[in-house]
Design a protein around this motif. Structure first.
Motif, PDB file in Angstrom:
ATOM      1  N   ALA A 451      12.162   2.259 -12.581  1.00 21.32           N
ATOM      2  CA  ALA A 451      11.361   3.193 -13.480  1.00 21.32           C
ATOM      3  C   ALA A 451      11.467   4.491 -12.950  1.00 21.32           C
ATOM      4  N   SER A 452      11.595   4.476 -11.388  1.00 18.85           N
ATOM      5  CA  SER A 452      11.848   5.918 -10.674  1.00 18.85           C
ATOM      6  C   SER A 452      13.064   6.605 -11.130  1.00 18.85           C
ATOM      7  N   ARG A 453      14.308   6.054 -11.170  1.00 17.36           N
ATOM      8  CA  ARG A 453      15.506   6.524 -11.556  1.00 17.36           C
ATOM      9  C   ARG A 453      15.238   7.122 -13.069  1.00 17.36           C
ATOM     10  N   ARG A 454      14.521   6.603 -13.860  1.00 16.01           N
ATOM     11  CA  ARG A 454      14.336   7.010 -15.252  1.00 16.01           C
ATOM     12  C   ARG A 454      13.690   8.297 -15.477  1.00 16.01           C
ATOM     13  N   VAL A 455      12.669   8.597 -14.567  1.00 15.24           N
ATOM     14  CA  VAL A 455      11.916   9.806 -14.700  1.00 15.24           C
ATOM     15  C   VAL A 455      11.921  10.842 -13.478  1.00 15.24           C
ATOM     16  N   GLY A 456      13.103  10.651 -12.565  1.00 18.24           N
ATOM     17  CA  GLY A 456      13.173  11.561 -11.310  1.00 18.24           C
ATOM     18  C   GLY A 456      12.120  11.278 -10.291  1.00 18.24           C
ATOM     19  N   GLY A 457      11.748  10.174 -10.015  1.00 19.25           N
ATOM     20  CA  GLY A 457      10.941   9.743  -8.881  1.00 19.25           C
ATOM     21  C   GLY A 457       9.376   9.607  -9.310  1.00 19.25           C
ATOM     22  N   LEU A 458       8.640   8.754  -8.638  1.00 20.26           N
ATOM     23  CA  LEU A 458       7.379   8.099  -9.019  1.00 20.26           C
ATOM     24  C   LEU A 458       6.352   8.442  -7.760  1.00 20.26           C
ATOM     25  N   GLY A 459       6.767   9.353  -6.628  1.00 18.12           N
ATOM     26  CA  GLY A 459       6.012   9.566  -5.400  1.00 18.12           C
ATOM     27  C   GLY A 459       5.643   8.292  -4.800  1.00 18.12           C
ATOM     28  N   GLY A 460       6.469   7.337  -4.377  1.00 10.72           N
ATOM     29  CA  GLY A 460       6.482   6.284  -3.865  1.00 10.72           C
ATOM     30  C   GLY A 460       5.828   6.474  -2.383  1.00 10.72           C
ATOM     31  N   ARG A 461       6.205   7.512  -1.553  1.00  5.72           N
ATOM     32  CA  ARG A 461       5.663   7.632  -0.384  1.00  5.72           C
ATOM     33  C   ARG A 461       4.181   8.023  -0.301  1.00  5.72           C
ATOM     34  N   HIS A 462       3.852   8.779  -1.455  1.00  2.00           N
ATOM     35  CA  HIS A 462       2.311   9.275  -1.649  1.00  2.00           C
ATOM     36  C   HIS A 462       1.479   8.000  -2.107  1.00  2.00           C
ATOM     37  N   VAL A 463       2.310   7.041  -2.847  1.00  2.00           N
ATOM     38  CA  VAL A 463       1.394   6.002  -3.337  1.00  2.00           C
ATOM     39  C   VAL A 463       1.125   5.054  -1.992  1.00  2.00           C
ATOM     40  N   LEU A 464       2.267   4.691  -1.321  1.00  2.00           N
ATOM     41  CA  LEU A 464       2.438   3.947  -0.231  1.00  2.00           C
ATOM     42  C   LEU A 464       0.879   4.212   0.687  1.00  2.00           C
ATOM     43  N   ASP A 465       1.123   5.556   1.014  1.00  2.00           N
ATOM     44  CA  ASP A 465       0.013   6.247   1.989  1.00  2.00           C
ATOM     45  C   ASP A 465      -1.411   5.797   1.462  1.00  2.00           C
ATOM     46  N   LEU A 467      -2.157   3.526  -0.641  1.00  2.00           N
ATOM     47  CA  LEU A 467      -2.193   2.005  -0.671  1.00  2.00           C
ATOM     48  C   LEU A 467      -2.801   1.585   0.928  1.00  2.00           C
ATOM     49  N   GLY A 468      -2.132   2.300   1.890  1.00  2.00           N
ATOM     50  CA  GLY A 468      -2.493   1.947   3.190  1.00  2.00           C
ATOM     51  C   GLY A 468      -3.862   2.537   3.604  1.00  2.00           C
ATOM     52  N   ARG A 469      -4.195   3.485   2.969  1.00  2.00           N
ATOM     53  CA  ARG A 469      -5.848   3.798   3.222  1.00  2.00           C
ATOM     54  C   ARG A 469      -6.699   2.847   2.805  1.00  2.00           C
ATOM     55  N   MET A 470      -6.310   2.317   1.374  1.00  2.00           N
ATOM     56  CA  MET A 470      -7.159   1.756   0.632  1.00  2.00           C
ATOM     57  C   MET A 470      -7.335   0.237   1.267  1.00  2.00           C
ATOM     58  N   TYR A 471      -6.273  -0.297   1.810  1.00  2.00           N
ATOM     59  CA  TYR A 471      -6.183  -1.566   2.469  1.00  2.00           C
ATOM     60  C   TYR A 471      -6.810  -1.413   3.892  1.00  2.00           C
ATOM     61  N   GLY A 472      -6.826  -0.224   4.490  1.00  2.00           N
ATOM     62  CA  GLY A 472      -7.724  -0.116   5.673  1.00  2.00           C
ATOM     63  C   GLY A 472      -9.142   0.111   5.337  1.00  2.00           C
ATOM     64  N   ALA A 473      -9.645   0.371   4.303  1.00  2.00           N
ATOM     65  CA  ALA A 473     -10.888   0.403   3.920  1.00  2.00           C
ATOM     66  C   ALA A 473     -11.349  -0.981   3.544  1.00  2.00           C
ATOM     67  N   ALA A 474     -10.262  -1.605   2.871  1.00  2.00           N
ATOM     68  CA  ALA A 474     -10.724  -3.052   2.269  1.00  2.00           C
ATOM     69  C   ALA A 474     -10.763  -4.039   3.595  1.00  2.00           C
ATOM     70  N   VAL A 475     -10.124  -4.047   4.634  1.00  2.00           N
ATOM     71  CA  VAL A 475     -10.088  -5.148   5.668  1.00  2.00           C
ATOM     72  C   VAL A 475     -11.360  -5.158   6.093  1.00  2.00           C
ATOM     73  N   PRO A 476     -12.291  -4.190   6.575  1.00  2.00           N
ATOM     74  CA  PRO A 476     -13.827  -4.276   6.945  1.00  2.00           C
ATOM     75  C   PRO A 476     -14.553  -4.964   5.984  1.00  2.00           C
ATOM     76  N   CYS A 477     -14.091  -4.782   4.455  1.00  2.00           N
ATOM     77  CA  CYS A 477     -14.886  -5.193   3.379  1.00  2.00           C
ATOM     78  C   CYS A 477     -14.667  -6.824   3.418  1.00  2.00           C
ATOM     79  N   ALA A 478     -13.437  -7.357   3.649  1.00  2.00           N
ATOM     80  CA  ALA A 478     -13.103  -8.684   3.608  1.00  2.00           C
ATOM     81  C   ALA A 478     -13.913  -9.221   4.595  1.00  2.00           C
ATOM     82  N   ALA A 479     -13.597  -8.704   6.063  1.00  2.00           N
ATOM     83  CA  ALA A 479     -14.306  -9.431   7.017  1.00  2.00           C
ATOM     84  C   ALA A 479     -15.890  -9.675   7.015  1.00  2.00           C
ATOM     85  N   LEU A 480     -16.588  -8.710   6.508  1.00  2.00           N
ATOM     86  CA  LEU A 480     -17.951  -8.736   6.142  1.00  2.00           C
ATOM     87  C   LEU A 480     -18.196  -9.997   5.257  1.00  2.00           C
ATOM     88  N   ALA A 481     -17.240  -9.820   3.968  1.00  2.00           N
ATOM     89  CA  ALA A 481     -17.654 -10.912   2.900  1.00  2.00           C
ATOM     90  C   ALA A 481     -17.392 -12.352   3.783  1.00  2.00           C
TER      91      ALA A 481
END
Length: 539
Positions: A451-465, A467-481
């Motif tokens: 898909a990225s090739r079709r539209v000239g990029g999808l901002g993969g690095r920004h999305v991964l960044d 996601l990393g912060r979202m999972y960083g916030a989700a780990v304490p959530c999981a630990a508490l649960a």
């Protein structure tokens, strides 16, 4: 992003009520007929209309039909009204014919999707299928009505109409329990009881379709059968729909593999003395629960963004396509990430609360929860995969998704068969869920690159960044649960009361921790969601 959030919030509210009543429906049916052989027979019969509908129209709704209606509205002098009328006429003709043929061929169809069922099991499933297959025509009527409503930015009715379906089937299930008393013995169920289950299930879809037709009428659409198909533009729909049909057909081949492996595993597990259902029904119920966060969050966003992406693509505004997609991905993942983590922790608590009643034991419910925990691994990659496909559909490309589907289904079927051969029968369904998760991890990565090739990029690095912060916030959530789960299980055990405490304390506190941390970490989508909710509460 705010527009997408508002539209998504409207649909999410309806979807939430729809899914909650849907799980109540599932719980009532499970309490009525159990999760062993009678449950397998009902659930296989119940799935067949969905399968045939997907093969004919359902698979084309988001990929072809909605973008085609949008183009007709922009292109035709009458705003696409005649095109919509021809489309609905053709769909009804096709689906009524298929429903009639399906009723006549119910037994061979059932035999295709099952393995090792007893002759009585095949007979019961085929009888139920004959009562349920007429749903296909009503599916088509409601689905086309919903698609036309979506292109007119009327999103509420398609999300709320399934509530009627659920309420009807809940009534049918409760009536069955009162009459029969909740038994899962497939050899004792009578012809009248099968008629109640089958015809009652079909009545739910009839009610849903009528509600959508009424909503479409109120939106100003007037249906008039039109048979002047030649030169109407439906040829383009057929051309694009051919690849969409191939996409769905490939997945249905994979579905045949999964249902056969799961039903065979259930028969083997029963023969080995398993005291809980370990076949197709646990897989199916866990998959429905897995779909809850996806349906409430991702489907709502997808439905809102696809018409806009299709308009941008038709106008050649690929920068706007990328922007709309990126906004959708960030919004979906900000909520899907904690949802998947909580499913992996609290899956058994959810299923004990819903399923440990009537013909089901606590062990039946816990097994479904274990399958749900494995499905939790797939929530983010599955949602991302579905969002990525909409990039191709907005561009009018149904060919690439068909080839992606072929690779996806082949990988999943191969891994599923391998796990079936090496795992004990009572663990086979867990293996099938794991195969599903691994498949979508791989597929989402491959689809992103294409898909990225079709539209000239999808901002993969920004999305991964992000996601990393979202999972960083989700780990304490999981630990508490997880901490709440262990403490509650030690004090109260895992029964209905314990499950309520686990979900209220573990899930509620865990979700609260996630939103606080994500807001502090300046994840913009979470800040927007928190701000929107706070604004609503302040009114």
């Amino acid at each position: 992003m705010n527009r997408l959030l508002r539209a998504g919030a409207i649909m999410a509210a309806g979807t939430m009520v729809s899914r909650v009543t849907g799980f109540l429906r599932t719980a009532v049916i499970a309490a009525a007929i159990g999760t062993t052989l009678l449950g397998d027979a009902y659930n296989v019969a119940y799935q067949i209309p969905f399968i045939l509908f997907d093969l004919l129209i359902g698979g084309m709704l988001s990929s072809v039909i909605v973008p085609s209606i949008v183009r007709a509205q922009q292109r035709d002098p009458d705003g696409g009204v005649a095109y919509e009328q021809r489309l609905m006429t053709l769909a009804l003709l096709l689906l009524v014919s298929v429903a009639t043929l399906g009723v006549l061929l119910a037994r061979p169809i059932i035999e295709l999707y099952t393995s090792d069922l007893t002759p009585r099991g095949v007979e019961v499933a085929a009888t139920l299928a004959r009562y349920i297959l007429p749903q296909i025509a009503f599916f088509g009527l409601g689905a086309i009505a919903g698609a036309i409503l979506n292109t007119r930015d009327r999103f509420a009715a398609p999300m709320w109409a399934p509530v009627l379906n659920n309420l009807v089937v809940i009534g049918v299930g409760l009536t069955y329990i009162v009459i029969v008393g909740g038994t899962d013995d497939i050899n004792e169920v009578t012809a009248g009881e099968l008629a109640l289950l089958g015809l009652g299930t079909t009545a739910g879809i009839v009610a849903q379709s009528i509600a959508l037709v009424i909503a479409l009428h109120r939106a100003g659409f007037r249906f008039r059968p039109r048979f002047d198909f030649r030169g109407s533009g439906l040829g383009e729909l057929a051309r694009l729909g051919g690849w969409a049909l191939a996409y769905v057909a490939v997945y249905q081949v994979g579905f045949v593999v999964t249902t056969n492996l799961a039903t065979a595993a259930g028969v083997r597990a029963a023969a080995e003395g398993a005291d809980y259902g370990a076949g197709w029904t646990p897989y199916n119920y866990a998959y429905q629960l897995f779909q809850l966060p996806y349906g409430i969050i991702a489907v709502s966003v997808i439905t809102a963004m696809l018409p806009r992406m299709s308009r941008f693509a038709a106008e050649g505004r690929f920068d706007s396509v990328r922007e709309e997609f990126a906004s959708g991905v960030r919004t979906v993942c900000s909520l899907i990430v904690p949802g998947g983590v909580l499913l992996m922790v609290l899956g058994p608590a959810v299923t004990v609360l819903i399923f440990s009643h009537g013909a089901n034991s606590t062990e039946d419910a816990i097994y479904i929860g274990n399958v749900l925990q494995v499905f939790g691994l797939a929530l983010v990659p599955f949602s991302l995969f579905q969002l990525l496909l909409r990039v191709f559909y907005a561009l009018g490309d149904t060919r690439t998704p068909a080839f992606i589907a072929a690779g996806n289904a082949t990988f999943n079927a191969t891994l599923s068969v391998l796990l079936y051969l090496v795992l004990p029968a009572r663990y086979t369904v867990l293996g099938l869920a794991l195969s599903f998760a691994v498949t979508y991890v791989v597929s989402s990565a491959v689809t992103w690159m294409l898909a990225s090739r079709r539209v000239g990029g999808l901002g993969g690095r920004h999305v991964l960044d992000g996601l990393g912060r979202m999972y960083g916030a989700a780990v304490p959530c999981a630990a508490l649960a997880l901490g709440v789960l262990w403490a509650t299980r030690g004090l109260l055990g895992l029964d209905a009361v314990g499950a309520i405490v686990m979900l209220a304390a573990g899930g509620g506190l865990g979700a609260g921790v996630y939103f606080v941390l994500a807001n502090r970490m300046r994840i913009p989508e979470v800040k927007s969601i928190v701000g929107m909710v706070a604004g609503r509460l302040a009114r």
